[in-house]
Structures are given as C-alpha cells and as structure tokens.
Design an enzyme around this catalytic site. Structure first.
Site, mmCIF file in Angstrom:
data_model
loop_
_atom_site.group_PDB
_atom_site.id
_atom_site.type_symbol
_atom_site.label_atom_id
_atom_site.label_comp_id
_atom_site.label_asym_id
_atom_site.label_seq_id
_atom_site.Cartn_x
_atom_site.Cartn_y
_atom_site.Cartn_z
ATOM 1 C CG HIS A 1 80.881 124.431 11.418
ATOM 2 N ND1 HIS A 1 81.106 124.899 12.700
ATOM 3 C CD2 HIS A 1 81.606 123.135 11.395
ATOM 4 C CE1 HIS A 1 81.739 124.386 13.023
ATOM 5 N NE2 HIS A 1 82.438 123.044 13.119
ATOM 6 N NE ARG A 2 77.908 131.219 6.398
ATOM 7 C CZ ARG A 2 77.221 131.312 6.009
ATOM 8 N NH1 ARG A 2 77.964 132.099 5.309
ATOM 9 N NH2 ARG A 2 75.693 131.453 5.354
#
Length: 427
Positions: free
Chosen positions: A400-401
């Site tokens: 998700h980064r």
C-alpha cells in the site's frame, strides 16, 4: 606486486557468503575476466571474475567456509612471484600466515615414502585450547543443545565439521537403558503390578535449515511485518485463453503453459497501467519502463524468483523457453545474482496442484505478487442466461505504500482483460 583478493559485495545488503568452490588452483595463471571463485549467497551462486592477469599464490579460505564481505580470501601476485616466501608476503600485508581454516597440505604417514619420518606439528598452548568449528556445524550444535567438548572433529587440524556434529546429535538421542542385577531386598507379600505401558512416541528428526530456507524465512517475515499488504481478488474467464494455448502449442518450438500466458498478460497490464509498475524506496518511487516479471520457482534446492526482463517484447514461446531455462538453472544451483534482480511484481502459481485461490506474501523489494489458482468449470451468467465457463481466480497482494487500492483495481482490470481477450498477448 602482491595483493589480497577480498570478498566482494555479491548481493545488495549481503554481509556474508559461502565460498563454494575455487575455480583456479594455486600457482596457476589466469587472465582478466576469468572466473576464479564461486560464492554462494542466500539466493544464488555467483562467479567472481578476475580484475587483472594474476596468479593465486595462496588460497586463504577452503571450500565451504562462510566469509564476511571484505575479508581476504587469497593472496594474488604475478607469475614471477610463484615460489616466493608466501608467509613473508602475507606478513607484510598484515594477514596471518597460518589461517585456521587452511587445509593440511603435508603428506600423511601412509602417503609418505616408507623411510620418511613425519614430525608432529608444533602446537602452542593457545592453539591447543582453541576449538576450530565451521559456522554451520556451530549452529547445528547450538540448536541441539550440545557443546564442542562432546564432539570429535574429523576435519583438517581436528576441525569440527557438519558430519561430526550430525553424528554427535544422533548419538545423543540414543539414550541407553540401564542394565544390571536387581538390588536385594525383602520380597513384598503381593507382587506389584507394573503400570500400564506408556504409548510409544513416534520418532522424529530435526533437519538443519539451509541458507536458502533461512533467507526465505527471514525475507518474508520482514515483508509481512514491515510492508502494509492489501489484497485484490478477481476471476477471469479463460476458455479463449486455453483455446489459444492449444493453437500455439501446435506450432510452438516450446510447450507453452497457462502460467507463461499469465506472465505475458502481466506485461500487457504493466503497459496499460504503468503507474503500477513501481517499487517503494526510501528516497522516492521507482518506476520501471519495461515489464520485468519475476516467476516463483519451487526448485529442488528451494524457492527462488528469477526475473524475466522486457516481457513485453517476448513471444509466448520465448517466455516458455526462458522459464524452462530458469527452472533448470534453479535445480542445478547455477542461477546468477543478476537473474534474481529487478522488476516490480512476482507471479506465483499453485493451480497445477489443484489450489483454487491463495494470498501470497510480497517478495521485497517488489510492490506486488500475483497468486494464480486453478482453472475450474463454473456457472456464469451471459446475457441473462447461465453458461458453464472455465474460470481462474487471481489474488493480487499489494504494497500500500507504493500502490493505492484504485490503482491496483485498474491494473487487475487490465490483466483480466488481457486474459479474456488473449489475442492481445500475441498482437
């Protein structure tokens, strides 16, 4: 001029390697670019090439030793220095002239001439108190709860090696049953009935971890702990894909698998949604121009993920040929470090084992991993009517980064579109 050959950083972030094999013998000249030694990292075997013409005057580390990055492993010189006083040259460079791991080169009594007298080696008090043991043997010994004084070393200079420790571990598990006469004493009025026998415990054995198994465990544990995973699941109708595969295999020089076509579809999705072809770094987002795709291979030596480069320029048969080459090299243990670097996504497939779906752990530094399940006949609704179609479940694990949910959904849409319209894979 004499120099020291030191362990290079053969893998990013690596601090250790195993010296697997010397490819050049001592006092044998070699040329620039010749492979002279093989180092084993957590992932692959790496051949170290010579930087200049030289001769190995003395190999300081034997095969199988664990070496630190930057540590000296050989004394190099030119041909004119062959036969020179190696101990003096090493002393001038500040290196011990008698490394602990150096193999014994003098002849044993059985190998010497009948009239020769072999003098015993001179051993100082500090050397006699020191116990030489290989790193792997030390680790196995520690895990078994044993100490070095319980093991007899059979390696060079009494060095404790793996076979010695494994023998000691086996012997420690063989608990002897006490034997001897029954002590004298009064006979009880009634015989004491023995307690019910305990059920026999099923035996087991501990198999020491390989370097590769430890590396996989460490890397994936760190991934799950530090990378924020989320998951996107889709199903794809693959009847047309299977029909195309059948046609291609009628003319292809290589047998093409469904997974080969999935890899091709990943490249199409990367080209359609380039913002998802990225990885996270501390300095910024790294976006790739080409579709370099890693493929998970369960080799005979362990799990590896070699990378296919520029898949968008490869035909399905070329992908199949490259994957087969990587499988062979993985089983032989000849993958190079460069084979395992690059890309932003891994494809892992358990469909051949009948697995319907699963969620995989991201393989750092990649930002995603695509888990591919088996194709199954299933009812689908088409224009208001129910039909039977072959469907395959896909689960994308995402960092998700680097990739947000909407972007991952767009990428999965492009992937499913390529699988359901497979002519895009050969256009």
């Amino acid at each position: 001029m004499t120099t020291l050959l030191r362990v290079p950083e053969v893998a990013a972030g690596a601090t250790q390697a195993v010296l697997s094999e010397w490819l050049v013998k001592e006092n044998t000249p070699y040329k620039t670019g010749d492979p002279i030694v093989v180092l084993e990292t957590d992932k692959a075997l790496v051949e170290v090439a010579a930087e200049s013409d030289a001769v190995i005057l003395r190999a300081l580390v034997p095969n199988g030793s664990t070496v630190e990055v930057g540590a000296p492993i050989a004394l190099l010189g030119d041909e004119s220095e062959t036969g020179a006083d190696v101990e003096q040259l090493l002393a001038e460079l500040g290196v011990s002239a008698r490394p602990a791991d150096r193999e014994q080169k003098s002849a044993t009594p059985s190998e010497a001439s009948p009239n020769a007298q072999v003098a015993p080696p001179v051993t100082t008090e500090s050397e006699s108190a020191r116990v030489f043991i290989s790193p792997l043997a030390r680790r196995i010994l520690k895990e078994a709860g044993l100490t070095t004084d319980q093991v007899r070393g059979t390696g060079p200079h009494g060095r404790i090696v793996r076979r010695d420790v494994e023998r000691a571990v086996e012997e420690s598990r063989a608990v002897p049953v006490p034997a001897g006469p029954v002590p004298a004493g009064p006979v009880p009025a009634e015989p004491v009935r023995p307690a019910s026998p305990r059920p026999q415990i099923v035996g087991f054995r501990d198999i020491p971890h390989t370097r590769m198994r430890r590396a996989v465990a460490s890397r994936l544990t760190a991934s799950k702990q530090t990378v924020p995973h989320f998951y996107v699941k889709r199903t794809a109708r693959i009847d047309d894909l299977l029909a195309l595969r059948k046609q291609l295999n009628e003319v292809s020089p290589q047998k093409i698998s469904v997974n080969d076509l999935v890899i091709a579809a990943v490249a199409v999705a990367h080209q359609a949604v380039p913002d998802a072809n990225v990885i996270w770094t501390d300095e910024g987002m790294r976006q790739f121009e080409s579709a370099d795709v890693a493929v998970a291979i369960a080799s005979e030596r362990g799990l590896v993920t070699p990378v296919l480069c520029a898949v968008e320029r490869m035909s399905p048969s070329a992908i199949a040929r490259e994957v087969k080459t990587y499988v062979r090299k993985a089983n032989e243990g000849t993958l190079q470090q460069g084979d395992l670097e690059g890309g932003s996504l891994t494809v892992t497939n358990l469909g051949m084992y009948g697995v319907d779906e699963f969620s995989a752990i991201i393989n750092p530094p990649h930002s995603a991993i695509l888990a591919v399940g088996a194709g199954r006949p299933a009812p689908v609704v088409v224009d208001g009517t129910v039909e039977v179609a072959t469907q395959m479940t896909l689960v994308l694990s995402v960092d998700h980064r680097a990739i947000d949910g909407a972007l991952a959904a767009q990428w999965m849409e492009a992937l499913v579109g390529a699988l359901e319209q497979p002519l895009r894979l050969v256009a």
